[in-house]
Design an enzyme around this catalytic site. Structure first.
Site, PDB file in Angstrom:
ATOM      1  N   HIS A  26      57.163 111.892  -7.245  1.00  0.00           N
ATOM      2  CA  HIS A  26      55.843 111.339  -7.569  1.00  0.00           C
ATOM      3  C   HIS A  26      55.215 110.726  -6.326  1.00  0.00           C
ATOM      4  O   HIS A  26      55.507 109.599  -5.944  1.00  0.00           O
ATOM      5  CB  HIS A  26      55.942 110.284  -8.671  1.00  0.00           C
ATOM      6  CG  HIS A  26      54.638 110.020  -9.353  1.00  0.00           C
ATOM      7  ND1 HIS A  26      54.348 110.470 -10.620  1.00  0.00           N
ATOM      8  CD2 HIS A  26      53.516 109.374  -8.928  1.00  0.00           C
ATOM      9  CE1 HIS A  26      53.121 110.102 -10.953  1.00  0.00           C
ATOM     10  NE2 HIS A  26      52.596 109.424  -9.927  1.00  0.00           N
ATOM     11  N   TYR A  44      37.857 104.739  -8.378  1.00  0.00           N
ATOM     12  CA  TYR A  44      38.068 103.924  -7.182  1.00  0.00           C
ATOM     13  C   TYR A  44      38.008 104.835  -5.964  1.00  0.00           C
ATOM     14  O   TYR A  44      38.040 106.070  -6.090  1.00  0.00           O
ATOM     15  CB  TYR A  44      39.399 103.181  -7.256  1.00  0.00           C
ATOM     16  CG  TYR A  44      40.625 104.072  -7.163  1.00  0.00           C
ATOM     17  CD1 TYR A  44      41.355 104.166  -5.981  1.00  0.00           C
ATOM     18  CD2 TYR A  44      41.065 104.806  -8.265  1.00  0.00           C
ATOM     19  CE1 TYR A  44      42.476 104.986  -5.900  1.00  0.00           C
ATOM     20  CE2 TYR A  44      42.185 105.623  -8.194  1.00  0.00           C
ATOM     21  CZ  TYR A  44      42.886 105.705  -7.011  1.00  0.00           C
ATOM     22  OH  TYR A  44      43.994 106.514  -6.932  1.00  0.00           O
ATOM     23  N   THR A  72      43.986 111.124  -9.334  1.00  0.00           N
ATOM     24  CA  THR A  72      42.864 111.123 -10.280  1.00  0.00           C
ATOM     25  C   THR A  72      41.518 111.133  -9.570  1.00  0.00           C
ATOM     26  O   THR A  72      40.520 111.562 -10.157  1.00  0.00           O
ATOM     27  CB  THR A  72      42.943 109.908 -11.212  1.00  0.00           C
ATOM     28  OG1 THR A  72      42.935 108.702 -10.440  1.00  0.00           O
ATOM     29  CG2 THR A  72      44.200 109.967 -12.067  1.00  0.00           C
ATOM     30  N   HIS A 176      56.406 106.529 -14.645  1.00  0.00           N
ATOM     31  CA  HIS A 176      56.523 105.132 -14.214  1.00  0.00           C
ATOM     32  C   HIS A 176      57.321 104.269 -15.197  1.00  0.00           C
ATOM     33  O   HIS A 176      56.975 103.106 -15.459  1.00  0.00           O
ATOM     34  CB  HIS A 176      55.138 104.518 -14.014  1.00  0.00           C
ATOM     35  CG  HIS A 176      54.252 105.251 -13.054  1.00  0.00           C
ATOM     36  ND1 HIS A 176      54.745 105.987 -11.993  1.00  0.00           N
ATOM     37  CD2 HIS A 176      52.889 105.364 -12.990  1.00  0.00           C
ATOM     38  CE1 HIS A 176      53.731 106.513 -11.313  1.00  0.00           C
ATOM     39  NE2 HIS A 176      52.604 106.162 -11.902  1.00  0.00           N
ATOM     40  N   ASP A 243      55.658 106.972  -5.604  1.00  0.00           N
ATOM     41  CA  ASP A 243      54.258 106.716  -5.947  1.00  0.00           C
ATOM     42  C   ASP A 243      53.407 106.468  -4.702  1.00  0.00           C
ATOM     43  O   ASP A 243      52.316 105.919  -4.783  1.00  0.00           O
ATOM     44  CB  ASP A 243      54.116 105.535  -6.921  1.00  0.00           C
ATOM     45  CG  ASP A 243      52.735 105.491  -7.583  1.00  0.00           C
ATOM     46  OD1 ASP A 243      52.163 106.565  -7.840  1.00  0.00           O
ATOM     47  OD2 ASP A 243      52.219 104.373  -7.809  1.00  0.00           O
ATOM     48  N   ASN A 248      46.319 101.263  -6.509  1.00  0.00           N
ATOM     49  CA  ASN A 248      46.209 100.072  -7.366  1.00  0.00           C
ATOM     50  C   ASN A 248      47.543  99.345  -7.534  1.00  0.00           C
ATOM     51  O   ASN A 248      48.020  99.146  -8.657  1.00  0.00           O
ATOM     52  CB  ASN A 248      45.652 100.473  -8.737  1.00  0.00           C
ATOM     53  CG  ASN A 248      44.317 101.190  -8.614  1.00  0.00           C
ATOM     54  OD1 ASN A 248      43.432 100.720  -7.922  1.00  0.00           O
ATOM     55  ND2 ASN A 248      44.197 102.338  -9.271  1.00  0.00           N
TER      56      ASN A 248
END
Length: 288
Positions: A26, A44, A72, A176, A243, A248
């Site tokens: 990920h 964002y 995203t 997650h 990640d 964020n």
């Protein structure tokens, strides 16, 4: 706005040496925006962190294989992921964001480019959840490709989603660790349900974004006991990911080597071999 990605050369090597074939399942790539512009509808605007930064990071950490998850901010334009996979097709795979109305020809193009899963979110304040009937039809269509679905969900809502999950025609991965919060302890309802779901053959759990799960922050060791319980419960269906570059974040990640060095606290060498190498190789089709 997120912090700029730190250059790999300025940071340290992990103390823990990843096993050969270790996979980061990920991570994201962002930019260059002049070639891969962000979607106008994005929520964002992150700093650029392109495929060259990711390659340098993984070379430093000792990561041999990569699963790139479509960010995203790109919506359903998966060209940036396909471009990165094409550089290293033997050791890279991808997870796409798609509309439920995608054509079979488009699905095949994604598959030929190394995509092996799609991602959908069921967290109301972050995602627009798909229409249930359309989602079900799409899952039926991706099943012959051997794909799975990556689900961004809160573990506490798994009961609500159970009717859908029980009938999925493809395996699903809970992103997650179901967004648990270590501050609520191991008896929290969401973690108890996560353990129960991890025992089902078609359910996988992804250990990722531990900077978001941790209540203590650096060095994120408070997440390790939760990971150990999951490894004990379902060693054959756990995955791991950084990640990176941490969109964020709850706590800043100063160096991804810190994430690597949590791993020895989570399980013995055999369990880590499964989570880091064997399980992702089986799910994503990596070969020796």
């Amino acid at each position: 706005m997120n912090q700029p990605a730190t250059t790999s050369s300025a940071l340290r090597l992990p103390k823990f040496v990843l096993p050969a074939g270790g996979c980061d399942t990920h991570c994201h790539i962002l930019g260059p925006v002049d070639r891969f512009p962000y979607a106008d509808s994005r929520a964002y605007t992150p700093e650029e962190s392109d495929k060259t930064v990711l390659t340098a990071l993984h070379d430093r950490l000792g990561v041999d294989r990569t699963v790139i998850v479509q960010a995203t901010v790109y919506g359903t334009d998966n060209r940036i992921v396909l471009d990165a996979i094409a550089d290293r097709p033997d050791v890279r795979r991808g997870v796409a964001l798609i509309d439920t109305g995608i054509s079979d020809a488009q699905l095949q193009t994604l598959h030929d480019g190394g995509i092996r899963a799609v991602r959908f979110g069921f967290i109301r304040h972050l995602w627009k959840s798909p229409d249930p009937a359309q989602f079900r039809r799409l899952m039926t269509r991706i099943a012959p490709l051997g794909w799975h679905v990556l689900l961004h969900v809160d573990a506490g809502t798994l009961d609500e989603l159970q009717p859908m999950l029980d009938t999925l025609p493809v395996p699903f991965v809970i992103d997650h660790m179901g967004r648990i919060d270590t501050a609520h302890g191991m008896q929290q309802h969401g973690f108890a349900r996560l353990i129960e779901w991890s025992k089902r053959d078609h359910c996988w759990i992804k250990v990722s974004a531990i900077d978001r799960l941790s209540s203590a922050g650096q060095p994120f060791n408070d997440v390790a006991p939760f990971i150990r319980v999951l490894l004990d419960s379902s060693p054959d269906r756990l995955l791991w990911g950084t990640d990176y570059p941490h969109p964020n974040p709850r706590h800043p990640v100063h160096d991804e080597a810190d994430l690597i060095d949590v791993l020895p606290l989570c399980g013995d060498a055999r369990a880590l071999q499964k989570m880091l190498v064997d399980n992702p190789a089986r799910l994503y089709g990596f070969t020796s």
